[in-house]
Enzyme design. Structure first.
Site, PDB file in Angstrom:
ATOM      1  N   ASP A  94      -3.632  22.037  25.662  1.00 10.22           N
ATOM      2  CA  ASP A  94      -3.728  23.427  26.109  1.00 10.22           C
ATOM      3  C   ASP A  94      -5.172  23.902  26.029  1.00 10.22           C
ATOM      4  O   ASP A  94      -5.726  24.471  26.972  1.00 10.22           O
ATOM      5  CB  ASP A  94      -2.821  24.306  25.236  1.00 10.22           C
ATOM      6  CG  ASP A  94      -2.881  25.768  25.642  1.00 10.22           C
ATOM      7  OD1 ASP A  94      -2.815  26.035  26.854  1.00 10.22           O
ATOM      8  OD2 ASP A  94      -3.010  26.629  24.749  1.00 10.22           O
ATOM      9  N   ASP A 100     -12.220  17.861  17.949  1.00 16.01           N
ATOM     10  CA  ASP A 100     -13.463  18.655  17.865  1.00 16.01           C
ATOM     11  C   ASP A 100     -14.597  17.951  18.615  1.00 16.01           C
ATOM     12  O   ASP A 100     -15.336  18.576  19.387  1.00 16.01           O
ATOM     13  CB  ASP A 100     -13.840  18.954  16.398  1.00 16.01           C
ATOM     14  CG  ASP A 100     -13.795  17.732  15.490  1.00 16.01           C
ATOM     15  OD1 ASP A 100     -13.296  16.663  15.923  1.00 16.01           O
ATOM     16  OD2 ASP A 100     -14.275  17.840  14.336  1.00 16.01           O
ATOM     17  N   LYS A 103      -6.357  14.427  15.975  1.00 18.56           N
ATOM     18  CA  LYS A 103      -7.080  14.849  14.769  1.00 18.56           C
ATOM     19  C   LYS A 103      -6.593  13.969  13.620  1.00 18.56           C
ATOM     20  O   LYS A 103      -6.084  14.457  12.598  1.00 18.56           O
ATOM     21  CB  LYS A 103      -6.819  16.349  14.532  1.00 18.56           C
ATOM     22  CG  LYS A 103      -7.655  16.979  13.428  1.00 18.56           C
ATOM     23  CD  LYS A 103      -9.121  17.169  13.783  1.00 18.56           C
ATOM     24  CE  LYS A 103      -9.901  17.689  12.595  1.00 18.56           C
ATOM     25  NZ  LYS A 103     -11.366  17.658  12.818  1.00 18.56           N
ATOM     26  N   TYR A 149       4.141  23.555  19.262  1.00 18.68           N
ATOM     27  CA  TYR A 149       4.789  24.529  20.147  1.00 18.68           C
ATOM     28  C   TYR A 149       6.292  24.634  19.889  1.00 18.68           C
ATOM     29  O   TYR A 149       6.878  25.692  20.070  1.00 18.68           O
ATOM     30  CB  TYR A 149       4.597  24.121  21.615  1.00 18.68           C
ATOM     31  CG  TYR A 149       3.356  24.644  22.276  1.00 18.68           C
ATOM     32  CD1 TYR A 149       2.092  24.293  21.818  1.00 18.68           C
ATOM     33  CD2 TYR A 149       3.441  25.475  23.390  1.00 18.68           C
ATOM     34  CE1 TYR A 149       0.957  24.754  22.437  1.00 18.68           C
ATOM     35  CE2 TYR A 149       2.299  25.934  24.028  1.00 18.68           C
ATOM     36  CZ  TYR A 149       1.058  25.573  23.543  1.00 18.68           C
ATOM     37  OH  TYR A 149      -0.061  26.027  24.170  1.00 18.68           O
ATOM     38  N   ASP A 195      -8.205  24.426  29.293  1.00 23.56           N
ATOM     39  CA  ASP A 195      -8.940  25.655  29.606  1.00 23.56           C
ATOM     40  C   ASP A 195     -10.442  25.382  29.591  1.00 23.56           C
ATOM     41  O   ASP A 195     -11.190  25.842  30.456  1.00 23.56           O
ATOM     42  CB  ASP A 195      -8.648  26.766  28.580  1.00 23.56           C
ATOM     43  CG  ASP A 195      -7.561  27.718  29.063  1.00 23.56           C
ATOM     44  OD1 ASP A 195      -6.611  27.247  29.722  1.00 23.56           O
ATOM     45  OD2 ASP A 195      -7.661  28.929  28.764  1.00 23.56           O
TER      46      ASP A 195
END
Ligand code: IPM
Ligand code: MN
Length: 359
Positions: A246, A222, A190, A142, A250
């Site tokens: 983020d 994942d 990751k 970001y 959601d």
């Protein structure tokens, strides 16, 4: 005397609508001397671009710095989406987070009993869900530099970057929080591909190994995304970076039936912003359709974290629970053409609050 000033930033899209329902309740608390708070307003996002020529004006920053807490509606408009690069409404929100160094983003995922059949997952899978996502909020891809469009805009790039300091401080917070919960952190990264994640993993392990009450397990993003819908009950505290947090938040919000239900807190050592995790939803803005509950629960988090009034946060959860138990739902949660509007939901919650306080 302790600073009792808060700042309200309604922002864009559905932001002003959810903010006015929240203020209905806030005014009741203030007018009945239940809490001593004064509030003022300022602009952020698209509305700030329109009124002041920038998404995070100096005046907003000054007011934000001098406030004990900030309530934020939502940021983002369709109109300014066309601006490539600079002057995106969202950059106002990112500037607020960065300038106040709000590195801790808490996104609690919990479910109200009467919403269990609203989730797209089976009741059995989600009925006991209670987890918190601890998302690092002021670094990662970001904010990493360099970034930008190059080669006549034919190519673009961003930089994913973490420092030891950044990973350590968010991990320390997750450990502190985990001690008050089940003592089990799942850290998401990751590390099979990214160096930033390898550094992340090492720093998380370092911090966790310095104490004995909390343990950590690591999961790839994942796999975590899959596990979250497969067996969400295995999670208690999820610790992760800005981008993965983020996305996971959601996803996690949908376990509870509607993204319109979930609050969040963004904290630093001196400042705090409380906002719903949903966005500005321009498609339904101005139509009195949005669910104001996430914003109202965010105010509850503010009472608890910034004013040490867990009792009021509990009151808010309990009135929300009662109204939902009476089968009154906004459109996002209604499976028929019958639903209550944003302002009706605010009124129902206020009625319930009055009944609660008068008891
Ligand atoms: C959120 C939002 C923001 C983010 C956007 C609006 C910049 O999606 O708070 O989750 O990506 O952090
Ligand atoms: Mn998001």
């Amino acid at each position: 005397m302790m600073n009792n000033k808060i700042l309200l930033l309604p922002g864009d899209g559905v932001g002003p609508e959810i903010m006015s329902e929240t203020v209905k309740l806030l005014d009741y608390f203030i007018d009945n001397n239940i809490i001593d708070i004064v509030y003022e307003y300022a602009d952020i996002g698209g509305v700030a671009i329109d009124n002041h020529g920038e998404p995070f004006p100096e005046d907003t920053f000054e007011k934000a710095k001098s406030s004990r807490a900030i309530l934020l509606g939502a940021v983002g408009t369709k109109k300014h989406d066309k601006n490539e690069n600079i002057m995106k409404p969202e950059s106002g929100l990112l500037a607020l987070r960065k300038k106040l160094d709000l590195y801790i983003n808490l996104r609690p995922i919990f479910i109200f009993q009467n919403l269990i059949d609203k989730s797209s997952l089976k009741p059995d899978v989600i009925k006991d869900i209670d987890l918190v996502i601890v998302r690092e909020l002021v670094s990662d891809i970001y904010f990493g530099e360099p970034r930008g469009f190059i080669e006549d805009n034919k190519s673009a790039f961003n930089t994913m970057r973490y420092t030891e300091f950044e990973v350590e401080r968010i991990t320390e917070y997750a450990v502190k929080l985990s001690k008050m919960r089940k003592g089990k952190i799942i850290s998401v990264d990751k590390a099979n591909v990214l160096e930033t994640s390898q550094l992340w993993r090492r720093c998380v392990d370092d911090v966790v190994s310095k104490q004995s009450e909390v343990t950590v397990n690591h999961m790839y993003i994942d796999n975590a995304a899959m596990q979250l819908v497969h067996s969400p009950n295995q999670f208690d505290v999820i610790l992760t970076g800005n981008l993965f947090g983020d996305i996971l938040s959601d996803e996690a919000s949908m376990l509870t039936g509607s993204i319109g239900m979930l609050p969040s807190a963004s904290l630093s050592d001196n400042h705090a912003v409380y906002e719903p995790i949903h966005g500005s939803a321009p498609d339904i803005a101005g139509k009195n359709l949005v669910n104001p509950i996430a914003m109202i629960l965010s105010m509850g988090m503010m009472f608890e974290y910034s004013f040490d009034r867990k009792d009021l946060s509990d009151t808010i959860k309990s009135i929300v629970n009662k109204v939902l138990n009476s089968n009154k739902f906004t459109r996002d949660l209604s499976n028929s053409s019958e639903y209550v509007t944003t302002s009706e939901m605010g009124d129902l919650l206020l009625d319930e609050l009055v009944r609660n306080v008068k008891k």
